[in-house]
Design a protein around this motif. Sequence first.
Motif, PDB file in Angstrom:
ATOM      1  N   MET A 275       0.850  -1.162   0.000  1.00 40.38           N
ATOM      2  CA  MET A 275       0.000   0.000   0.000  1.00 40.38           C
ATOM      3  C   MET A 275       0.903   1.235   0.000  1.00 40.38           C
ATOM      4  O   MET A 275       1.786   1.373   0.811  1.00 40.38           O
ATOM      5  CB  MET A 275      -0.877  -0.016   1.250  1.00 40.38           C
ATOM      6  N   THR A 276       0.663   2.103  -0.933  1.00 38.39           N
ATOM      7  CA  THR A 276       1.440   3.349  -1.021  1.00 38.39           C
ATOM      8  C   THR A 276       0.524   4.529  -0.748  1.00 38.39           C
ATOM      9  O   THR A 276      -0.579   4.584  -1.257  1.00 38.39           O
ATOM     10  CB  THR A 276       2.023   3.544  -2.425  1.00 38.39           C
ATOM     11  N   THR A 277       1.037   5.445   0.025  1.00 35.34           N
ATOM     12  CA  THR A 277       0.275   6.652   0.322  1.00 35.34           C
ATOM     13  C   THR A 277       1.053   7.848  -0.185  1.00 35.34           C
ATOM     14  O   THR A 277       2.234   7.979   0.086  1.00 35.34           O
ATOM     15  CB  THR A 277       0.070   6.806   1.838  1.00 35.34           C
ATOM     16  N   THR A 278       0.381   8.673  -0.938  1.00 39.53           N
ATOM     17  CA  THR A 278       1.032   9.902  -1.397  1.00 39.53           C
ATOM     18  C   THR A 278       0.354  11.076  -0.715  1.00 39.53           C
ATOM     19  O   THR A 278      -0.859  11.110  -0.566  1.00 39.53           O
ATOM     20  CB  THR A 278       0.924  10.067  -2.928  1.00 39.53           C
ATOM     21  N   THR A 279       1.160  11.982  -0.310  1.00 40.55           N
ATOM     22  CA  THR A 279       0.636  13.179   0.331  1.00 40.55           C
ATOM     23  C   THR A 279       0.952  14.365  -0.549  1.00 40.55           C
ATOM     24  O   THR A 279       2.111  14.653  -0.806  1.00 40.55           O
ATOM     25  CB  THR A 279       1.277  13.388   1.714  1.00 40.55           C
ATOM     26  N   GLU A 280      -0.077  15.015  -1.013  1.00 39.89           N
ATOM     27  CA  GLU A 280       0.116  16.198  -1.837  1.00 39.89           C
ATOM     28  C   GLU A 280      -0.035  17.433  -0.971  1.00 39.89           C
ATOM     29  O   GLU A 280      -0.958  17.527  -0.176  1.00 39.89           O
ATOM     30  CB  GLU A 280      -0.908  16.232  -2.977  1.00 39.89           C
ATOM     31  N   SER A 281       0.865  18.349  -1.149  1.00 42.06           N
ATOM     32  CA  SER A 281       0.769  19.605  -0.417  1.00 42.06           C
ATOM     33  C   SER A 281      -0.303  20.469  -1.053  1.00 42.06           C
ATOM     34  O   SER A 281      -0.397  20.549  -2.273  1.00 42.06           O
ATOM     35  CB  SER A 281       2.101  20.353  -0.453  1.00 42.06           C
ATOM     36  N   PRO A 282      -1.109  21.120  -0.222  1.00 39.78           N
ATOM     37  CA  PRO A 282      -2.127  22.012  -0.789  1.00 39.78           C
ATOM     38  C   PRO A 282      -1.467  23.229  -1.425  1.00 39.78           C
ATOM     39  O   PRO A 282      -0.402  23.672  -1.003  1.00 39.78           O
ATOM     40  CB  PRO A 282      -2.956  22.427   0.414  1.00 39.78           C
ATOM     41  N   VAL A 283      -2.086  23.739  -2.444  1.00 36.57           N
ATOM     42  CA  VAL A 283      -1.585  24.946  -3.088  1.00 36.57           C
ATOM     43  C   VAL A 283      -2.055  26.133  -2.249  1.00 36.57           C
ATOM     44  O   VAL A 283      -3.236  26.284  -1.983  1.00 36.57           O
ATOM     45  CB  VAL A 283      -2.115  25.065  -4.537  1.00 36.57           C
ATOM     46  N   VAL A 284      -1.105  26.932  -1.819  1.00 35.16           N
ATOM     47  CA  VAL A 284      -1.419  28.072  -0.969  1.00 35.16           C
ATOM     48  C   VAL A 284      -0.921  29.335  -1.647  1.00 35.16           C
ATOM     49  O   VAL A 284       0.234  29.412  -2.059  1.00 35.16           O
ATOM     50  CB  VAL A 284      -0.741  27.937   0.414  1.00 35.16           C
ATOM     51  N   ALA A 285      -1.812  30.300  -1.782  1.00 37.18           N
ATOM     52  CA  ALA A 285      -1.414  31.581  -2.358  1.00 37.18           C
ATOM     53  C   ALA A 285      -0.635  32.360  -1.301  1.00 37.18           C
ATOM     54  O   ALA A 285      -1.010  32.379  -0.134  1.00 37.18           O
ATOM     55  CB  ALA A 285      -2.635  32.368  -2.791  1.00 37.18           C
ATOM     56  N   THR A 286       0.439  32.946  -1.703  1.00 36.38           N
ATOM     57  CA  THR A 286       1.221  33.751  -0.769  1.00 36.38           C
ATOM     58  C   THR A 286       1.308  35.173  -1.286  1.00 36.38           C
ATOM     59  O   THR A 286       1.135  35.434  -2.471  1.00 36.38           O
ATOM     60  CB  THR A 286       2.648  33.197  -0.593  1.00 36.38           C
TER      61      THR A 286
END
Length: 61
Positions: free
Chosen positions: A1-12
């Motif tokens: 089982m592989t889990t990928t974690t994507e970072s949310p896109v945050v406007a700066t």
Amino acid sequence: MTTTTESPVVATRKLTYVKAFNEGLAQAMREDENVFVAGEDVAGYGGVFRMFDNLLDEFGA
């Protein structure tokens, strides 16, 4: 089982310390009616560095 974690896109955006403080204080005051500011030169003039600009207009004296 592989889990990928994507970072949310945050406007700066870049803000001066004073502007960030002002926006944060205004947000806290909108969210909690118990938050208030007391001191010299914080109302009409907005403080020495204008850190309290426009808060009087939005929240009153």
